[in-house]
Design an enzyme around this catalytic site. Structure first.
Site, PDB file in Angstrom:
ATOM      1  N   CYS A 134       0.807  -1.224   0.000  1.00 52.39           N
ATOM      2  CA  CYS A 134       0.000   0.000   0.000  1.00 52.39           C
ATOM      3  C   CYS A 134       0.850   1.288   0.000  1.00 52.39           C
ATOM      4  O   CYS A 134       0.348   2.351  -0.387  1.00 52.39           O
ATOM      5  CB  CYS A 134      -0.974  -0.005   1.166  1.00 52.39           C
ATOM      6  SG  CYS A 134      -0.247  -0.569   2.705  1.00 52.39           S
ATOM      7  N   HIS A 138      -2.028   6.844   3.414  1.00 49.21           N
ATOM      8  CA  HIS A 138      -0.590   6.868   3.662  1.00 49.21           C
ATOM      9  C   HIS A 138       0.012   8.125   3.026  1.00 49.21           C
ATOM     10  O   HIS A 138      -0.159   8.371   1.826  1.00 49.21           O
ATOM     11  CB  HIS A 138       0.082   5.635   3.047  1.00 49.21           C
ATOM     12  CG  HIS A 138      -0.262   4.342   3.738  1.00 49.21           C
ATOM     13  ND1 HIS A 138      -0.979   4.266   4.916  1.00 49.21           N
ATOM     14  CD2 HIS A 138       0.051   3.052   3.412  1.00 49.21           C
ATOM     15  CE1 HIS A 138      -1.103   2.990   5.277  1.00 49.21           C
ATOM     16  NE2 HIS A 138      -0.492   2.238   4.374  1.00 49.21           N
TER      17      HIS A 138
HETATM   18  N1  LIG Z   1      -4.914  -3.006   5.225  1.00 46.82           N
HETATM   19  C1  LIG Z   1      -4.275  -2.490   4.187  1.00 46.82           C
HETATM   20  O1  LIG Z   1      -4.243  -1.243   3.974  1.00 46.82           O
HETATM   21  C2  LIG Z   1      -3.572  -3.380   3.198  1.00 46.82           C
HETATM   22  C3  LIG Z   1      -3.067  -2.787   2.049  1.00 46.82           C
HETATM   23  C4  LIG Z   1      -2.417  -3.580   1.100  1.00 46.82           C
HETATM   24  C5  LIG Z   1      -2.274  -4.927   1.312  1.00 46.82           C
HETATM   25  N2  LIG Z   1      -2.768  -5.497   2.446  1.00 46.82           N
HETATM   26  C6  LIG Z   1      -2.584  -6.943   2.589  1.00 46.82           C
HETATM   27  O2  LIG Z   1      -3.854  -7.587   2.421  1.00 46.82           O
HETATM   28  C7  LIG Z   1      -3.914  -8.747   3.265  1.00 46.82           C
HETATM   29  C8  LIG Z   1      -5.120  -8.645   4.185  1.00 46.82           C
HETATM   30  O3  LIG Z   1      -4.955  -7.504   5.021  1.00 46.82           O
HETATM   31  P1  LIG Z   1      -6.093  -6.949   5.995  1.00 46.82           P
HETATM   32  O4  LIG Z   1      -5.606  -5.643   6.447  1.00 46.82           O
HETATM   33  O5  LIG Z   1      -7.436  -7.059   5.379  1.00 46.82           O
HETATM   34  O6  LIG Z   1      -5.990  -8.046   7.218  1.00 46.82           O
HETATM   35  P2  LIG Z   1      -7.067  -8.409   8.331  1.00 46.82           P
HETATM   36  O7  LIG Z   1      -7.991  -7.280   8.606  1.00 46.82           O
HETATM   37  O8  LIG Z   1      -6.286  -8.973   9.471  1.00 46.82           O
HETATM   38  O9  LIG Z   1      -7.924  -9.626   7.654  1.00 46.82           O
HETATM   39  C9  LIG Z   1      -7.395 -10.907   7.463  1.00 46.82           C
HETATM   40  C10 LIG Z   1      -8.422 -11.823   6.786  1.00 46.82           C
HETATM   41  O10 LIG Z   1      -7.835 -13.119   6.612  1.00 46.82           O
HETATM   42  C11 LIG Z   1      -8.720 -14.103   7.180  1.00 46.82           C
HETATM   43  N3  LIG Z   1      -7.957 -15.245   7.684  1.00 46.82           N
HETATM   44  C12 LIG Z   1      -7.120 -15.286   8.747  1.00 46.82           C
HETATM   45  N4  LIG Z   1      -6.631 -16.557   8.912  1.00 46.82           N
HETATM   46  C13 LIG Z   1      -7.157 -17.304   7.897  1.00 46.82           C
HETATM   47  C14 LIG Z   1      -7.032 -18.664   7.512  1.00 46.82           C
HETATM   48  N5  LIG Z   1      -6.256 -19.517   8.193  1.00 46.82           N
HETATM   49  N6  LIG Z   1      -7.706 -19.092   6.418  1.00 46.82           N
HETATM   50  C15 LIG Z   1      -8.502 -18.239   5.713  1.00 46.82           C
HETATM   51  N7  LIG Z   1      -8.669 -16.936   6.036  1.00 46.82           N
HETATM   52  C16 LIG Z   1      -7.996 -16.472   7.114  1.00 46.82           C
HETATM   53  C17 LIG Z   1      -9.437 -13.379   8.289  1.00 46.82           C
HETATM   54  O11 LIG Z   1     -10.643 -14.087   8.617  1.00 46.82           O
HETATM   55  P3  LIG Z   1     -11.306 -14.084  10.108  1.00 46.82           P
HETATM   56  O12 LIG Z   1     -12.097 -12.798  10.232  1.00 46.82           O
HETATM   57  O13 LIG Z   1     -12.196 -15.277  10.072  1.00 46.82           O
HETATM   58  O14 LIG Z   1     -10.209 -14.169  11.104  1.00 46.82           O
HETATM   59  C18 LIG Z   1      -9.701 -12.041   7.596  1.00 46.82           C
HETATM   60  O15 LIG Z   1     -10.793 -12.177   6.710  1.00 46.82           O
HETATM   61  C19 LIG Z   1      -2.569  -8.818   3.995  1.00 46.82           C
HETATM   62  O16 LIG Z   1      -1.690  -9.653   3.286  1.00 46.82           O
HETATM   63  C20 LIG Z   1      -2.095  -7.383   3.970  1.00 46.82           C
HETATM   64  O17 LIG Z   1      -0.696  -7.280   4.068  1.00 46.82           O
HETATM   65  C21 LIG Z   1      -3.425  -4.766   3.387  1.00 46.82           C
END
Ligand SMILES: NC(=O)c1ccc[n+]([C@@H]2O[C@H](COP(=O)([O-])OP(=O)(O)OC[C@H]3O[C@@H](n4cnc5c(N)ncnc54)[C@H](OP(=O)(O)O)[C@@H]3O)[C@@H](O)[C@H]2O)c1
Length: 349
Positions: free
Chosen positions: A148, A241
């Site tokens: 990001c 950001h």
């Molecule tokens: N946030 C940002 O601005 C951003 C920007 C760019 C890239 N990213 C990337 O995008 C990805 C997701 O980020 P996020 O911020 O959305 O994270 P997050 O809020 O922590 O969400 C994680 C997701 O993964 C699921 N999950 C966790 N363990 C799992 C498993 N064993 N099997 C299947 N699903 C599982 C969770 O489900 P439950 O609810 O059931 O736990 C939730 O839906 C990461 O790789 C992050 O680095 C994030």
């Protein structure tokens, strides 16, 4: 025209929620399947999610059951928003099963046969898909969007890189808390505070920037060559950001030429009129104190990168400020635009 069914892996997280919001009225894609961890499996989406967005959960999605995170029964197009350790195992499984995986995670971004794409910057890198073993065996593949912070930086650098070349880039980020997922950073750690460390973020910014600005050479990408240093900080901002950038150019440029390069920047997504492409990918703001997350984060529905404060740098040539929406342009919106590019190029047939 009937819409193409898509699935979301990690549908309950910060990025998963943005996918659902952005796809609610999408003209081409329709959310048909949701999966998350086994904590959420079997519940309705409304029961499983801690919805953090200002618009309501779309009625059709609220009652959808969260499926097991396996390819059986999943649609052939998957938007993935999983933690990278989980993505490293799960994304290949879906690609092996013949799915087009459009991923947000860092797990496979730097793999040499995986395209890391910003459609305005390096749409041609999509062809790396054809070198993937999954594609040859099952038709499935993985395409990724950048970190990001890298995405805002690269959208600001690309127009300058193309016109004047780059010798050196220094970037200092002030990154929003939503970038850490939900619940993310503990409030006691971030309120009234700045955390000068985000694990692996500086490395990702450096290597991804050079891959994104690199050139296709046959069946691989030759990374762009310039010196690059990033320093990443977490700050108490909800979304958006901000980055302070200094650059040294290969050939001299006047400030009005740099500003024109940003404001005139248009690329394939604008020419193809992809549904999520902003009219202007980069906009220069003239006011001395902009861009600011509070006022400028929604430009181009969160898909436009705002740039401001261009001035001479006492160490390199020029310095300026960049602002980009981390969960829209930096995550869900980036992946949706990648999927639109894939569809327009015939990869989602
Ligand atoms: N946030 C940002 O601005 C951003 C920007 C760019 C890239 N990213 C990337 O995008 C990805 C997701 O980020 P996020 O911020 O959305 O994270 P997050 O809020 O922590 O969400 C994680 C997701 O993964 C699921 N999950 C966790 N363990 C799992 C498993 N064993 N099997 C299947 N699903 C599982 C969770 O489900 P439950 O609810 O059931 O736990 C939730 O839906 C990461 O790789 C992050 O680095 C994030």
């Amino acid at each position: 025209m009937s819409k193409t069914p898509i699935g979301i892996l990690g549908a309950t997280g910060v990025v998963g929620q943005r996918f659902i919001q952005m796809l609610e009225h999408h003209p081409w894609f329709e959310v048909a399947w949701l999966a998350a961890s086994d904590r959420s499996e079997g519940k309705t989406y409304a029961e499983a999610v801690r919805w953090r967005l200002k618009t309501a959960i779309p009625a059709k999605i609220a009652g959808l059951k969260v499926s097991p995170a396996t390819p059986q029964g999943a649609p052939k197009i998957i938007f993935a928003a999983l933690d990278s350790a989980i993505a490293a195992e799960m994304e290949p499984r879906f690609a092996e099963a013949g799915c087009a995986v459009v991923s947000n995670s860092s797990a496979l971004r730097m793999q040499s046969d995986v395209p890391l794409v910003i459609p305005e910057v390096n749409a041609a890198h999509i062809q790396l898909i054809e070198t993937q073993a999954w594609r040859k065996q099952s038709g499935g593949y993985v395409v990724t969007n950048p970190n990001c912070s890298a995405i805002g930086l690269v959208l600001a650098l690309a127009p300058i890189y193309r016109r004047f070349g780059l010798e050196a880039v220094m970037a200092v980020t002030m990154q929003a808390v939503s970038g850490a997922g939900y619940p993310g950073v503990a409030s006691l750690d971030i309120l009234g505070n700045v955390i000068p460390y985000i694990k692996n973020e500086e490395e990702k910014m450096q290597e991804e920037t050079q891959k994104l600005l690199g050139k296709m050479n046959g069946s691989s990408v030759i990374p762009a060559e310039f010196a690059m240093s990033a320093q990443c900080n977490r700050v108490a901002v909800e979304d958006g950001h901000t980055e302070s950038i200094s650059i040294r150019l290969k050939s001299k440029a006047k400030p009005e030429e740099i500003i024109a390069a940003w404001n005139e920047f248009r690329s394939e997504p604008q020419e193809m009129k992809l549904p999520s492409a902003p009219e202007k990918p980069v906009v220069y703001l003239e006011a001395a104190d902009r861009p600011q997350p509070r006022f400028d984060i929604e430009m181009g529905a969160g898909m436009t990168t705002a740039v401001g404060r261009l001035r001479p740098c006492g160490v390199l040539d020029w310095k300026f400020t960049v602002l980009s929406h981390n969960t829209i342009r930096g995550a869900a919106g980036a992946a949706v635009l990648n999927a639109e590019l894939l569809k327009a190029q015939g990869y989602l047939a």
